[in-house]
Structures are given as structure tokens and as C-alpha cells.
Design a protein around this motif. Structure first.
Motif, PDB file in Angstrom:
ATOM      1  N   SER A  57     -36.347   3.059  33.921  1.00 34.79           N
ATOM      2  CA  SER A  57     -36.948   1.977  32.724  1.00 34.79           C
ATOM      3  C   SER A  57     -35.961   2.256  31.739  1.00 34.79           C
ATOM      4  O   SER A  57     -35.648   3.551  31.204  1.00 34.79           O
ATOM      5  CB  SER A  57     -38.352   2.244  32.547  1.00 34.79           C
ATOM      6  OG  SER A  57     -38.921   1.530  33.498  1.00 34.79           O
ATOM      7  N   GLY A  58     -35.300   1.188  30.847  1.00 39.02           N
ATOM      8  CA  GLY A  58     -34.466   1.510  29.761  1.00 39.02           C
ATOM      9  C   GLY A  58     -33.040   1.400  29.959  1.00 39.02           C
ATOM     10  O   GLY A  58     -32.436   1.358  29.183  1.00 39.02           O
ATOM     11  N   TYR A  59     -32.694   1.271  31.189  1.00 38.82           N
ATOM     12  CA  TYR A  59     -31.484   1.232  31.690  1.00 38.82           C
ATOM     13  C   TYR A  59     -31.020   0.242  32.445  1.00 38.82           C
ATOM     14  O   TYR A  59     -31.750  -0.117  33.339  1.00 38.82           O
ATOM     15  CB  TYR A  59     -30.825   2.553  32.348  1.00 38.82           C
ATOM     16  CG  TYR A  59     -31.074   3.801  31.617  1.00 38.82           C
ATOM     17  CD1 TYR A  59     -32.021   4.440  31.399  1.00 38.82           C
ATOM     18  CD2 TYR A  59     -29.703   4.276  30.857  1.00 38.82           C
ATOM     19  CE1 TYR A  59     -32.164   5.573  30.743  1.00 38.82           C
ATOM     20  CE2 TYR A  59     -29.771   5.296  30.063  1.00 38.82           C
ATOM     21  CZ  TYR A  59     -30.981   6.107  30.110  1.00 38.82           C
ATOM     22  OH  TYR A  59     -30.816   7.168  29.299  1.00 38.82           O
ATOM     23  N   GLY A  60     -29.877  -0.619  32.306  1.00 39.08           N
ATOM     24  CA  GLY A  60     -29.332  -1.393  33.089  1.00 39.08           C
ATOM     25  C   GLY A  60     -29.091  -0.903  34.559  1.00 39.08           C
ATOM     26  O   GLY A  60     -28.657   0.269  34.560  1.00 39.08           O
ATOM     27  N   MET A  61     -28.817  -1.756  35.605  1.00 38.03           N
ATOM     28  CA  MET A  61     -28.583  -1.132  36.840  1.00 38.03           C
ATOM     29  C   MET A  61     -27.421  -2.193  37.351  1.00 38.03           C
ATOM     30  O   MET A  61     -27.364  -3.627  37.106  1.00 38.03           O
ATOM     31  CB  MET A  61     -29.312  -1.054  37.758  1.00 38.03           C
ATOM     32  CG  MET A  61     -30.513  -0.174  37.390  1.00 38.03           C
ATOM     33  SD  MET A  61     -30.146   1.500  37.382  1.00 38.03           S
ATOM     34  CE  MET A  61     -29.883   1.485  39.345  1.00 38.03           C
ATOM     35  N   GLY A  62     -26.592  -1.470  38.102  1.00 42.60           N
ATOM     36  CA  GLY A  62     -25.500  -2.721  38.822  1.00 42.60           C
ATOM     37  C   GLY A  62     -25.142  -2.228  40.356  1.00 42.60           C
ATOM     38  O   GLY A  62     -25.618  -1.134  40.643  1.00 42.60           O
ATOM     39  N   ALA A 109     -25.096  -7.123  38.187  1.00 43.10           N
ATOM     40  CA  ALA A 109     -25.855  -6.162  37.092  1.00 43.10           C
ATOM     41  C   ALA A 109     -27.037  -6.943  36.772  1.00 43.10           C
ATOM     42  O   ALA A 109     -27.067  -8.135  36.483  1.00 43.10           O
ATOM     43  CB  ALA A 109     -24.883  -5.690  36.047  1.00 43.10           C
ATOM     44  N   ILE A 110     -27.782  -5.958  36.391  1.00 40.79           N
ATOM     45  CA  ILE A 110     -29.047  -6.442  35.738  1.00 40.79           C
ATOM     46  C   ILE A 110     -29.382  -5.506  34.361  1.00 40.79           C
ATOM     47  O   ILE A 110     -29.339  -4.475  34.624  1.00 40.79           O
ATOM     48  CB  ILE A 110     -30.191  -6.537  36.706  1.00 40.79           C
ATOM     49  CG1 ILE A 110     -31.418  -7.300  36.036  1.00 40.79           C
ATOM     50  CG2 ILE A 110     -30.599  -5.142  37.394  1.00 40.79           C
ATOM     51  CD1 ILE A 110     -32.571  -7.428  37.067  1.00 40.79           C
ATOM     52  N   SER A 111     -29.798  -6.062  33.132  1.00 43.23           N
ATOM     53  CA  SER A 111     -30.309  -5.460  32.208  1.00 43.23           C
ATOM     54  C   SER A 111     -31.832  -5.102  32.397  1.00 43.23           C
ATOM     55  O   SER A 111     -32.550  -5.443  33.101  1.00 43.23           O
ATOM     56  CB  SER A 111     -29.975  -6.129  30.929  1.00 43.23           C
ATOM     57  OG  SER A 111     -30.959  -7.150  30.752  1.00 43.23           O
ATOM     58  N   HIS A 151     -26.528   1.962  34.597  1.00 45.38           N
ATOM     59  CA  HIS A 151     -25.568   1.649  33.307  1.00 45.38           C
ATOM     60  C   HIS A 151     -25.901   2.853  32.392  1.00 45.38           C
ATOM     61  O   HIS A 151     -26.972   3.229  32.243  1.00 45.38           O
ATOM     62  CB  HIS A 151     -25.969   0.259  32.614  1.00 45.38           C
ATOM     63  CG  HIS A 151     -24.938  -0.309  31.584  1.00 45.38           C
ATOM     64  ND1 HIS A 151     -25.071   0.043  30.410  1.00 45.38           N
ATOM     65  CD2 HIS A 151     -23.898  -0.784  31.718  1.00 45.38           C
ATOM     66  CE1 HIS A 151     -24.191  -0.666  29.927  1.00 45.38           C
ATOM     67  NE2 HIS A 151     -23.389  -1.169  30.740  1.00 45.38           N
ATOM     68  N   ARG A 152     -24.998   2.958  31.398  1.00 47.12           N
ATOM     69  CA  ARG A 152     -25.179   3.810  30.241  1.00 47.12           C
ATOM     70  C   ARG A 152     -26.291   3.566  29.334  1.00 47.12           C
ATOM     71  O   ARG A 152     -26.746   4.364  28.430  1.00 47.12           O
ATOM     72  CB  ARG A 152     -23.888   4.283  29.576  1.00 47.12           C
ATOM     73  CG  ARG A 152     -22.916   4.943  30.718  1.00 47.12           C
ATOM     74  CD  ARG A 152     -21.413   5.252  29.868  1.00 47.12           C
ATOM     75  NE  ARG A 152     -20.604   5.663  30.921  1.00 47.12           N
ATOM     76  CZ  ARG A 152     -20.249   7.037  31.263  1.00 47.12           C
ATOM     77  NH1 ARG A 152     -21.222   7.834  30.689  1.00 47.12           N
ATOM     78  NH2 ARG A 152     -19.369   7.390  32.082  1.00 47.12           N
ATOM     79  N   GLY A 153     -26.426   2.345  29.069  1.00 48.67           N
ATOM     80  CA  GLY A 153     -27.559   1.603  28.381  1.00 48.67           C
ATOM     81  C   GLY A 153     -28.517   0.806  28.744  1.00 48.67           C
ATOM     82  O   GLY A 153     -28.385   0.658  29.958  1.00 48.67           O
ATOM     83  N   SER A 154     -28.796   0.092  27.981  1.00 48.63           N
ATOM     84  CA  SER A 154     -29.829  -0.901  28.573  1.00 48.63           C
ATOM     85  C   SER A 154     -29.365  -2.353  29.156  1.00 48.63           C
ATOM     86  O   SER A 154     -30.177  -3.127  29.575  1.00 48.63           O
ATOM     87  CB  SER A 154     -31.027  -1.294  27.596  1.00 48.63           C
ATOM     88  OG  SER A 154     -30.342  -1.784  26.251  1.00 48.63           O
ATOM     89  N   GLY A 155     -28.192  -2.600  28.735  1.00 48.60           N
ATOM     90  CA  GLY A 155     -27.515  -3.864  29.068  1.00 48.60           C
ATOM     91  C   GLY A 155     -26.838  -3.825  30.428  1.00 48.60           C
ATOM     92  O   GLY A 155     -27.229  -2.942  31.156  1.00 48.60           O
ATOM     93  N   TYR A 156     -26.283  -4.819  30.795  1.00 51.02           N
ATOM     94  CA  TYR A 156     -25.529  -4.854  32.063  1.00 51.02           C
ATOM     95  C   TYR A 156     -23.816  -4.815  31.995  1.00 51.02           C
ATOM     96  O   TYR A 156     -23.255  -4.778  32.770  1.00 51.02           O
ATOM     97  CB  TYR A 156     -25.770  -6.224  32.753  1.00 51.02           C
ATOM     98  CG  TYR A 156     -25.823  -7.354  32.010  1.00 51.02           C
ATOM     99  CD1 TYR A 156     -24.437  -7.981  31.732  1.00 51.02           C
ATOM    100  CD2 TYR A 156     -26.933  -8.317  31.569  1.00 51.02           C
ATOM    101  CE1 TYR A 156     -24.519  -9.278  31.018  1.00 51.02           C
ATOM    102  CE2 TYR A 156     -26.995  -9.373  31.244  1.00 51.02           C
ATOM    103  CZ  TYR A 156     -25.661  -9.870  30.804  1.00 51.02           C
ATOM    104  OH  TYR A 156     -25.530 -11.201  30.298  1.00 51.02           O
TER     105      TYR A 156
END
Length: 128
Positions: A30-35, A50-52, A102-107
Motif C-alpha cells: 500500500s502506498g505504491y503504484g504497481m506496473g 500500471a495502477i496508482s 513503482h518508486r512512488g504512489s503514482g503510475y
């Protein structure tokens, strides 16, 4: 150390469907985007979807044009899992599919350098 494990790949006839899963362990999901990315032997890694992460479950999604309207990415934070539902598969979808965090919460913009943890991949083969 985050570990990602893909599953659900296999052999399918063109027009068929598969659902890939990617389970995360050993770290924060939780808190991270995934791709999802894919790669054909001898070719470059290709962004798929990808999904944020949204604090209220309001995740955003992004797709490669080649899979738009055929693939759907989703996430289930309670299970630390991200999915890729692939419908109307084509022979050109044949590849090893990788999930990544992802390194952040976005995609992001679909660039592999935006992702810091990767799974080992699962083979998808579509025959005509």
C-alpha cells in the motif's frame, strides 16, 4: 526487502483470456503504484499497464495503446496483490510478463527506471 511473485501465465489460444497475479511480500505494498511490463527474447522491455495507489481506493490506471480495451489492471491491497486481466489475447502478446513496484504512489510514464522492485516473470504464450 520487497519480493514480487507473478503467477497465472500459460499457453492460450488466440482470443482467449488469462489473469496474471503478482503477490508482494517482505515490504510495503500500500502506498505504491504497481506496473506490468513484458519482454520478448531479444527485444526491449515493454510497458503494459500500471495502477496508482489511492488512499481511498481511488486508483488511476494507465495502459499501453496495444493492450488498451483488452487488458485490465487492478489491485487488492488487503492481499498485497496486483492483477492483470488479459482478454482477447493475440499471438503478439506472447512474452514474459513482469510486475514491478513503482518508486512512488503514482503510475508514472511507463518507464522501467521508475520502478524499483521486480518479479521474476511469468511466461504467456498465445497461439493462433
Amino acid at each position: 526487502q520487497v519480493q514480487l511473485a507473478e503467477s497465472g501465465g500459460g499457453l492460450v489460444q488466440a482470443g482467449g483470456s488469462l489473469r496474471l497475479s503478482c503477490a508482494a511480500s517482505g515490504g510495503t505494498f500500500s502506498g505504491y503504484g504497481m506496473g506490468w511490463f513484458r519482454q520478448v527474447a531479444g527485444k526491449d522491455l515493454e510497458f503494459v499497464a500500471a495502477i496508482s495507489w489511492g488512499e481511498w481506493g481511488d486508483s488511476g490506471t494507465s495502459y499501453a495503446r496495444s493492450v488498451q480495451d483488452r487488458f485490465t489492471i487492478s489491485r487488492e491491497d488487503a492481499k498485497n496483490t496486483v492483477y492483470l486481466q488479459m482478454n482477447n489475447l493475440r499471438p503478439e502478446d506472447t512474452a514474459v510478463y513482469y510486475c514491478a513496484r513503482h518508486r512512488g504512489s503514482g503510475y508514472g510514464r511507463g518507464a522501467s527506471f521508475e520502478y524499483d522492485y521486480w518479479g521474476q516473470g511469468t511466461q504467456v504464450t498465445v497461439y493462433s
